[in-house]
Design a protein around this motif. Structure first.
Motif, PDB file in Angstrom:
ATOM      1  N   PRO A 181       0.812  -1.224   0.000  1.00  0.00           N
ATOM      2  CA  PRO A 181       0.000   0.000   0.000  1.00  0.00           C
ATOM      3  C   PRO A 181       0.847   1.276   0.000  1.00  0.00           C
ATOM      4  CG  PRO A 181      -0.900  -1.588   1.546  1.00  0.00           C
ATOM      5  CD  PRO A 181       0.431  -2.111   1.124  1.00  0.00           C
ATOM      6  N   VAL A 182       2.011   1.210   0.620  1.00  0.00           N
ATOM      7  CA  VAL A 182       2.911   2.365   0.631  1.00  0.00           C
ATOM      8  C   VAL A 182       3.458   2.605  -0.769  1.00  0.00           C
ATOM      9  CG1 VAL A 182       5.117   3.253   1.496  1.00  0.00           C
ATOM     10  CG2 VAL A 182       3.536   2.093   3.061  1.00  0.00           C
ATOM     11  N   ILE A 183       3.889   1.542  -1.428  1.00  0.00           N
ATOM     12  CA  ILE A 183       4.410   1.651  -2.795  1.00  0.00           C
ATOM     13  C   ILE A 183       3.339   2.201  -3.730  1.00  0.00           C
ATOM     14  CG2 ILE A 183       5.234   0.338  -4.788  1.00  0.00           C
ATOM     15  CD1 ILE A 183       7.341   0.730  -2.641  1.00  0.00           C
ATOM     16  N   ALA A 184       2.112   1.702  -3.584  1.00  0.00           N
ATOM     17  CA  ALA A 184       1.017   2.183  -4.436  1.00  0.00           C
ATOM     18  C   ALA A 184       0.775   3.679  -4.211  1.00  0.00           C
ATOM     19  CB  ALA A 184      -0.259   1.391  -4.146  1.00  0.00           C
ATOM     20  N   ALA A 185       0.839   4.121  -2.954  1.00  0.00           N
ATOM     21  CA  ALA A 185       0.635   5.536  -2.642  1.00  0.00           C
ATOM     22  C   ALA A 185       1.765   6.389  -3.201  1.00  0.00           C
ATOM     23  CB  ALA A 185       0.521   5.720  -1.130  1.00  0.00           C
ATOM     24  N   LEU A 186       2.981   5.875  -3.145  1.00  0.00           N
ATOM     25  CA  LEU A 186       4.122   6.601  -3.701  1.00  0.00           C
ATOM     26  C   LEU A 186       3.965   6.771  -5.214  1.00  0.00           C
ATOM     27  CD1 LEU A 186       7.072   4.911  -1.740  1.00  0.00           C
ATOM     28  CD2 LEU A 186       6.271   7.253  -1.457  1.00  0.00           C
ATOM     29  N   HIS A 187       3.587   5.688  -5.899  1.00  0.00           N
ATOM     30  CA  HIS A 187       3.403   5.750  -7.351  1.00  0.00           C
ATOM     31  C   HIS A 187       2.300   6.744  -7.721  1.00  0.00           C
ATOM     32  CE1 HIS A 187       6.167   2.808  -8.896  1.00  0.00           C
ATOM     33  NE2 HIS A 187       5.757   1.881  -8.048  1.00  0.00           N
ATOM     34  N   LYS A 188       1.201   6.695  -6.986  1.00  0.00           N
ATOM     35  CA  LYS A 188       0.093   7.605  -7.266  1.00  0.00           C
ATOM     36  C   LYS A 188       0.530   9.061  -7.081  1.00  0.00           C
ATOM     37  CE  LYS A 188      -4.778   8.421  -6.022  1.00  0.00           C
ATOM     38  NZ  LYS A 188      -4.683   9.830  -5.650  1.00  0.00           N
ATOM     39  N   ALA A 189       1.318   9.300  -6.012  1.00  0.00           N
ATOM     40  CA  ALA A 189       1.784  10.662  -5.746  1.00  0.00           C
ATOM     41  C   ALA A 189       2.755  11.143  -6.821  1.00  0.00           C
ATOM     42  CB  ALA A 189       2.448  10.723  -4.368  1.00  0.00           C
ATOM     43  N   TYR A 195       6.050  15.839  -0.631  1.00  0.00           N
ATOM     44  CA  TYR A 195       4.664  15.398  -0.732  1.00  0.00           C
ATOM     45  C   TYR A 195       4.585  13.897  -1.024  1.00  0.00           C
ATOM     46  CZ  TYR A 195       0.080  14.654  -2.907  1.00  0.00           C
ATOM     47  OH  TYR A 195      -1.156  14.161  -3.242  1.00  0.00           O
ATOM     48  N   ILE A 196       5.414  13.425  -1.934  1.00  0.00           N
ATOM     49  CA  ILE A 196       5.399  12.013  -2.326  1.00  0.00           C
ATOM     50  C   ILE A 196       5.644  11.118  -1.118  1.00  0.00           C
ATOM     51  CG2 ILE A 196       6.609  10.271  -3.712  1.00  0.00           C
ATOM     52  CD1 ILE A 196       7.220  12.570  -5.710  1.00  0.00           C
ATOM     53  N   VAL A 197       6.640  11.474  -0.309  1.00  0.00           N
ATOM     54  CA  VAL A 197       6.985  10.677   0.874  1.00  0.00           C
ATOM     55  C   VAL A 197       5.844  10.711   1.898  1.00  0.00           C
ATOM     56  CG1 VAL A 197       8.570  10.500   2.831  1.00  0.00           C
ATOM     57  CG2 VAL A 197       9.463  10.974   0.545  1.00  0.00           C
TER      58      VAL A 197
END
Length: 396
Positions: free
Chosen positions: A50-58, A279-281
């Protein structure tokens, strides 16, 4: 032009740099040796999905003008601060949003917080202790006092009638010993801080490893702690952000001295000297607190807990005294055969090809002790434990 003379009062190299140089020299001399590193407390499992997915989306958002973000709020985006607020609320701790500050890691804030205090303040740290607490204050020219953490007090020093300081560092679960304060013990520290008009800088970087009832995960579990304590935490250990860099610090609104608010001072300091975490982090950090994120992260923590149990079991079989490993990813063992810390480091590297951290690197009271970390690969940890047990058997 005058340089800061206090830099000459700290060691020229960091503890873990010394370890890296010794291991590199050994491997150069013994290229056939299969060295297993259980020294530095760095995680090895990848970031949660879920963290990786959020990073990619950001990242995608940053490539679209409609969702692009420039400078963010220095104290952190509300979406992450609200997630942290909810995380504490789940443990019965009520925080105001303005008390939560997002940072690039606990290590930075543990030093940066000192901007708020005059150099005349006396600092009290446990011994042994994470070296950063001491070095930050020595660099600034403050007087540093030590309180002995020993096997006799279970490596959890407590205040007494002679305890006198203005700023106290507490780390629980402790790095390097793995010892964890109970809520009842922290109540005594909070009472002492109130009586002495002192402030506690509480390092909770390893709170996620606490499993035993009665052990505190936050100093704010203690009533009145918001009047005397600042809590620093990190995503490095709970979510593997050691290379991604994100943490947070809780500066309660209730800490005041001489008409000045520590919370407002910290806000002023951050808006002056810090431009915030990317923001991405922060989007990645927010995903840590989702149901899916916490589920995977808890599985990762259990992975490291099992590693600690494997190391502990090897020491039990070898008859070596240790503490930690239950509420902490660190196992703190007494060096066998009366060896000094660095002597045991050399002996273990030579006889088992295993690397740990000499206890003396954390302070004089750490002499004769040694730290092993559970953050390694499971199979490699099992192999290291086997080697450790076999090597120790030869000493008998």
């Amino acid at each position: 032009m005058y340089l800061n003379k206090h830099f000459s009062e700290v060691a020229e190299s960091y503890l873990f740099s010394d370890i890296a140089h010794k291991v590199s020299a050994y491997q150069a001399a013994h290229p056939e040796a299969d060295v297993i590193r259980l020294g530095i407390g760095d995680v090895t499992l990848p970031l949660a999905k879920p963290v990786i997915a959020a990073l990619h989306k950001a990242v995608d958002e940053m490539g679209d003008q409609a969702t692009f973000r420039g400078y963010g709020p220095e104290q952190g985006y509300d979406f992450l601060r609200e997630a942290i607020q909810k995380y504490y609320a789940g443990r019965g701790i009520d925080l105001k949003l303005e008390e939560i500050f997002v940072s690039d890691g606990a290590k930075s804030d543990l030093g940066n917080l000192l901007d708020l205090f005059d150099v005349s303040n006396t600092v009290l740290v446990p011994d042994p202790v994470y070296p950063v607490y001491v070095d930050d204050n020595v660099m600034a020219g403050r007087t540093v006092k030590y309180m002995a953490a020993t096997a006799e007090n279970h490596f959890l020093p407590m205040p007494d009638a002679d305890t006198d300081a203005d700023i106290v560092y507490l780390c629980s679960p402790n790095n390097p010993t793995g010892a964890a304060y109970t809520t009842a013990q922290l109540e005594q520290w909070v009472a002492w801080a109130k009586a002495h008009h002192a402030v506690i800088l509480y390092d909770a970087a390893y709170e996620c490893f606490v499993t035993e009832p009665g052990c505190a995960r936050s100093i704010f579990e203690v009533e009145g702690a918001k009047e005397v304590a600042v809590e620093v935490c990190s995503f490095s250990k709970i979510a593997g952000f050691t290379g991604t860099r994100c943490g947070y610090t809780i500066v309660p609104a209730g800490i005041e001295q001489g008409g000045m608010s520590l919370n407002k001072m910290w806000l002023r300091r951050q808006t002056t000297k810090f431009n915030g975490v990317p923001y991405i982090v922060q989007r990645g950090a927010e995903a840590v607190f989702t149901d899916e994120g916490m589920k995977e992260i808890q599985a990762n923590l259990d992975y490291y807990r099992k590693n600690a149990a494997v190391i502990a079991a090897a020491l039990d079989e070898a008859g070596v005294w240790y503490c930690g490993g239950k509420n902490s990813p660190y196992v703190w063992l007494r060096c066998p055969a009366g060896m000094k810390s660095w002597d045991f480091f050399d002996w273990l590297l030579e006889n088992a090809h295993v690397v740990g951290t000499p206890g003396s690197g954390f302070g004089p009271c750490g002499e004769g002790y040694f730290r092993l970390t559970a953050f390694g690969d499971a199979d490699r940890t099992k192999e290291a434990a086997r080697r450790l047990k076999d090597a120790l058997a030869k000493l008998k």
